[in-house]
Write a protein that holds these residues in place. Structure first.
Motif, short mmCIF file in Angstrom:
data_model
loop_
_atom_site.label_atom_id
_atom_site.label_comp_id
_atom_site.label_asym_id
_atom_site.label_seq_id
_atom_site.Cartn_x
_atom_site.Cartn_y
_atom_site.Cartn_z
N LEU A 1 3.87 1.60 -1.08
CA LEU A 1 4.55 1.75 -2.37
C LEU A 1 3.59 2.13 -3.48
N TYR B 1 2.57 5.66 -4.14
CA TYR B 1 3.50 6.49 -4.91
C TYR B 1 3.52 6.11 -6.38
N GLY B 2 2.48 5.40 -6.82
CA GLY B 2 2.36 5.12 -8.24
C GLY B 2 3.06 3.85 -8.70
N VAL B 3 3.70 3.13 -7.76
CA VAL B 3 4.32 1.85 -8.12
C VAL B 3 3.17 0.85 -8.36
N THR B 4 3.25 0.04 -9.40
CA THR B 4 2.16 -0.91 -9.66
C THR B 4 2.20 -2.05 -8.64
N THR C 1 7.54 -7.36 -5.69
CA THR C 1 8.95 -7.72 -5.61
C THR C 1 9.54 -7.29 -4.26
N ILE C 2 9.22 -6.04 -3.89
CA ILE C 2 9.76 -5.50 -2.63
C ILE C 2 9.13 -6.22 -1.45
N GLU D 1 4.92 -4.59 -9.32
CA GLU D 1 6.26 -4.07 -8.98
C GLU D 1 6.46 -4.07 -7.46
N ALA D 2 5.43 -3.63 -6.75
CA ALA D 2 5.51 -3.61 -5.29
C ALA D 2 5.70 -5.01 -4.73
N ALA E 1 10.82 -9.35 -0.88
CA ALA E 1 12.15 -9.13 -0.30
C ALA E 1 12.05 -8.85 1.20
N GLU F 1 0.82 -1.22 0.00
CA GLU F 1 0.00 0.00 0.00
C GLU F 1 0.85 1.26 0.00
#
Lengths: 231, 231
Positions: free
Chosen positions: A104, A107-110, A116-117, A113-114, A120, A102
């Motif tokens: 991430l 801030y416009g990250v899809t 992946t983080i 994509e989020a 991690a 949420e």
């Protein structure tokens, strides 16, 4: 501990400077204004000195202890939130993982994509917790020694500031005469203090000098007017 | 604007409450201590009232204007850092992209994982800027209306707080007699205020009530002792 390696805070002063500014700006202003106000109501310096020193004692203790407890409170707040994040990561990892995503995606990250983080983070519970502390809650780890240091710095700065406007009343018996000297000495001190403060805080030395002097003058004028009106 | 959707700040009070706490804790403490101190040095309430009101005028202006300028300064600091981040994203995007990666890798995210987010940010300059503001610099967008509101709230709370310890001196001519009433009324007010404050700030109502009362009592005792010693 969150360690953002390349912090660009060029324009914020250190904690010690901040505490000196907090203590000294009130220390220069309020005892000055009180002494000026009383000079409009009493004839001799003696009583102005008594009231002035009583105020400096009260103000330095109130501000110093207040600062101490505020810093202690911040440290306790941090510790309790840290424990809560650790527990949530242990007990409801799905909820916390969704929160990282949420943060991430806001801030416009899809979402993918989020993802992946998020994956991690799930491998590293300690960094995950630190990430939540800083990025979700906006909290930074307080220095445990700061509470006492902060209290003493604020209190001493208040006392040093307060002695400047009171010093003429110690030397001159007539309150009216001492007032003139106090106004001159304190306005100079406020200008110098404001200038140095502006240099440290980055708000512009000259502008800061003017602001500090105006606050001190307004407070003193109001105190003088009210004391005159009452007495 | 950074909007973290799921902020868990259960334990922090709103800005308005914070301003009331700032103004009232000093307003209850310093005029109380000053009046107590002077009661140890003068016989009639009249002079205590004059000094007390002069202090309330000075303190409320110093704190209110101080709060106003601090809030204004924060807003200007935010605006100048925002402009700087925008310029850096335009002029040195590689450096800023490396900074996003640095922030993320400091939390244990690998370089290649961080690369995904960096690439996403580069597509969205506005969110990229907001990400840097909050996550690199730790800054939150200030409310433009807050400066004036904050100043008035602090000043009025200081005045309301200061009138409580002074009220007995308005009613009773003997400073010694008024002091007793002022101590009783103010200790009760400090306890109630501390209790309510503890409720809002989450530091525990009873503990906060004790802390607030102890600060007020210590400040008043010190002011009383110093005024006695000097006069």
């Amino acid at each position: 501990m969150p360690q953002t390696p390349h912090v660009e805070r060029h324009f914020t002063a250190g904690d010690r400077v901040r505490d000196i500014v907090i203590g000294m700006s009130d220390g220069l202003t309020v005892p000055f204004a009180l002494a000026a106000g009383l000079s409009g109501a009493v004839a001799t310096s003696r009583l102005v000195v008594t009231a002035g020193f009583a105020e400096v004692a009260a103000g330095s203790i109130a501000m110093g202890l207040g600062g101490y407890l505020a810093a202690r409170g911040d440290a306790e707040h941090y510790a309790s939130e840290l424990a809560r994040e650790e527990q949530e990561i242990r007990d409801v990892p799905e909820v916390e993982a969704a929160e990282v995503a949420e943060v991430l995606t806001s801030y416009g990250v899809t979402t993918s994509e989020a993802g992946t983080i998020v994956a991690a983070m799930r491998q590293r519970p300690v960094q995950w917790r630190d990430f939540m502390m800083r990025f979700e809650l906006g909290l930074e780890k307080p220095d445990p020694k700061r509470a006492l240091q902060s209290a003493l710095t604020i209190a001493i700065s208040y006392i040093v500031g307060g002695l400047i406007p009171l010093s003429p009343y110690l030397a001159v018996a007539s309150a009216q005469a001492a007032l003139k000297a106090s106004v001159i000495v304190t306005l100079i001190a406020l200008m110098v203090f404001g200038y140095v403060k502006g240099h440290f805080t980055g708000s512009g030395p000259l502008r800061s000098a003017v602001q500090t002097t105006v606050i001190g003058s307004l407070a003193a004028a109001a105190a003088f007017g009210i004391a005159r009106a009452i007495s």
